[in-house]
Design an enzyme around this catalytic site. Structure first.
Site, mmCIF file in Angstrom:
data_model
loop_
_atom_site.group_PDB
_atom_site.id
_atom_site.type_symbol
_atom_site.label_atom_id
_atom_site.label_comp_id
_atom_site.label_asym_id
_atom_site.label_seq_id
_atom_site.Cartn_x
_atom_site.Cartn_y
_atom_site.Cartn_z
ATOM 1 N N LYS A 158 -22.989 -15.614 15.483
ATOM 2 C CA LYS A 158 -23.666 -15.944 16.746
ATOM 3 C C LYS A 158 -24.836 -16.833 16.335
ATOM 4 O O LYS A 158 -25.963 -16.371 16.128
ATOM 5 C CB LYS A 158 -24.114 -14.671 17.469
ATOM 6 C CG LYS A 158 -24.458 -14.932 18.931
ATOM 7 C CD LYS A 158 -24.537 -13.637 19.700
ATOM 8 C CE LYS A 158 -25.209 -13.826 21.055
ATOM 9 N NZ LYS A 158 -24.525 -14.707 21.983
HETATM 10 C C1 LIG Z 1 -19.900 -17.771 22.985
HETATM 11 C C2 LIG Z 1 -19.879 -16.322 23.327
HETATM 12 N N1 LIG Z 1 -18.703 -15.672 23.349
HETATM 13 C C3 LIG Z 1 -18.630 -14.368 23.662
HETATM 14 C C4 LIG Z 1 -19.763 -13.641 23.961
HETATM 15 C C5 LIG Z 1 -19.658 -12.173 24.275
HETATM 16 O O1 LIG Z 1 -20.202 -11.441 23.213
HETATM 17 P P1 LIG Z 1 -20.843 -9.999 23.431
HETATM 18 O O2 LIG Z 1 -19.876 -9.228 24.236
HETATM 19 O O3 LIG Z 1 -20.994 -9.475 22.045
HETATM 20 O O4 LIG Z 1 -22.135 -10.202 24.121
HETATM 21 C C6 LIG Z 1 -21.001 -14.282 23.955
HETATM 22 C C7 LIG Z 1 -22.222 -13.538 24.294
HETATM 23 O O5 LIG Z 1 -22.930 -13.161 23.426
HETATM 24 C C8 LIG Z 1 -21.064 -15.643 23.616
HETATM 25 O O6 LIG Z 1 -22.242 -16.276 23.595
#
Ligand SMILES: Cc1ncc(COP(=O)(O)O)c(C=O)c1O
Length: 289
Positions: A158
């Site tokens: 991330k």
């Molecule tokens: C690009 C992206 N994909 C998927 C997610 C979903 O991730 P999570 O469920 O861990 O928040 C996020 C959010 O954080 C994101 O920024």
């Protein structure tokens, strides 16, 4: 609390101590600003408890490792710092943002091993990410950019750099009256939205793209577990864009998005159906349990 995010009351945790919100600043020669050496987490606190808090802190460490830096605080220390931020700001239902980055230091080129790594944690009240889409179903555009290959960039981190095309795609989507944009990946397969994963329903079974080249969201994993516990068959597989026409229901998952129904992707329409509503409600109960 409202207004510009750099001009608010409250405290932000920065490198081990709480500072006044308006004083949580960095220098313009911060490495991360020039070369995207930054990783972050988005978390939600419900009734005083951050949902899957430890998983988020662990992912923050993982993401930093993918960018070749180490966060100078342990997962336990990050956990304690997040609680401190919530308590200090009197928040029980909030969004929590942890961010770690390479700061300003002796290096100003691409290499940055001599620059210190920083960590900051802020929290604020944040409502529905997609406004009233939770009721009506979000309208989604298709992004012109593709999610990159794992040989191009660390796709499971991330990391700020991965969001450059998310921001521009979301701007383009909003200009068309949509709430978000759906990316295909570099192979042309359906991938994810700019800040959320995607699920489809057909004939009572659930289909979701295999998370091999994008963030395997913590919410995504939670929702897959919830569906399996209900006895619903979940297929994590390659999904081709042509298949969008045949799906009956669709929803997005993410910490900010929670479970948000989708009503439309480009010219394809979906009903906000029973399974979608059920999962959205079950998720709301789970995070507050
Ligand atoms: C690009 C992206 N994909 C998927 C997610 C979903 O991730 P999570 O469920 O861990 O928040 C996020 C959010 O954080 C994101 O920024």
């Amino acid at each position: 609390m409202a207004g510009s995010y750099d001009d608010r009351d409250g405290k932000i945790w920065m490198d081990g101590k709480l500072v006044e919100w308006r004083d949580a600043k960095v220098h313009v020669l911060t490495h991360a600003m020039h070369y995207a050496s930054s990783v972050f987490e988005g978390e939600r606190c419900y009734n005083g408890k951050i949902f899957k808090s430890r998983e988020h802190s662990e992912r923050l460490h993982f993401s930093a490792g993918e960018l070749d830096f180490e966060i100078p605080y342990t997962v336990d220390e990050i956990e304690a710092a997040k609680q401190q931020v919530l308590t200090e700001n009197g928040l029980t239902d909030a969004y929590v943002r942890a961010v770690a980055w390479r700061g300003a230091g002796e290096d100003m080129g691409v290499a940055s091993l001599r620059n210190p790594v920083h960590l900051a944690i802020a929290a604020w009240e944040w409502g529905n990410y997609y406004g009233d889409a939770k009721m009506k179903g979000a309208k989604i555009d298709i992004a012109k950019w593709k999610r990159p290959s794992p040989e191009t960039i660390p796709v499971h981190a991330k990391a700020a750099g991965l969001y450059m095309i998310c921001t521009t795609s979301k701007h383009a989507a909003e200009a068309k009256g949509c709430s978000d944009a759906l990316f295909m990946d570099y192979r042309g397969y359906v991938a994810e939205c700019t800040g959320a994963n995607i699920f489809f329903v057909k004939d009572g079974e659930v289909h979701t793209p295999k998370a091999d080249v994008f963030l395997n969201g913590i919410t995504r994993q939670t929702v897959i577990g919830m569906l399996k516990d209900k006895g619903v068959t979940v297929h994590e597989r390659v999904i081709m864009p042509e298949e969008l026409e045949g799906f009956e229901q669709c929803w997005l998952t993410g910490t900010a998005a929670e479970v948000t129904p989708v009503g439309q992707i480009a010219d394809y329409n979906f009903e906000v159906g029973a399974l979608c509503r059920e999962i959205s409600e079950d998720y709301e109960k789970l995070v507050r349990a």
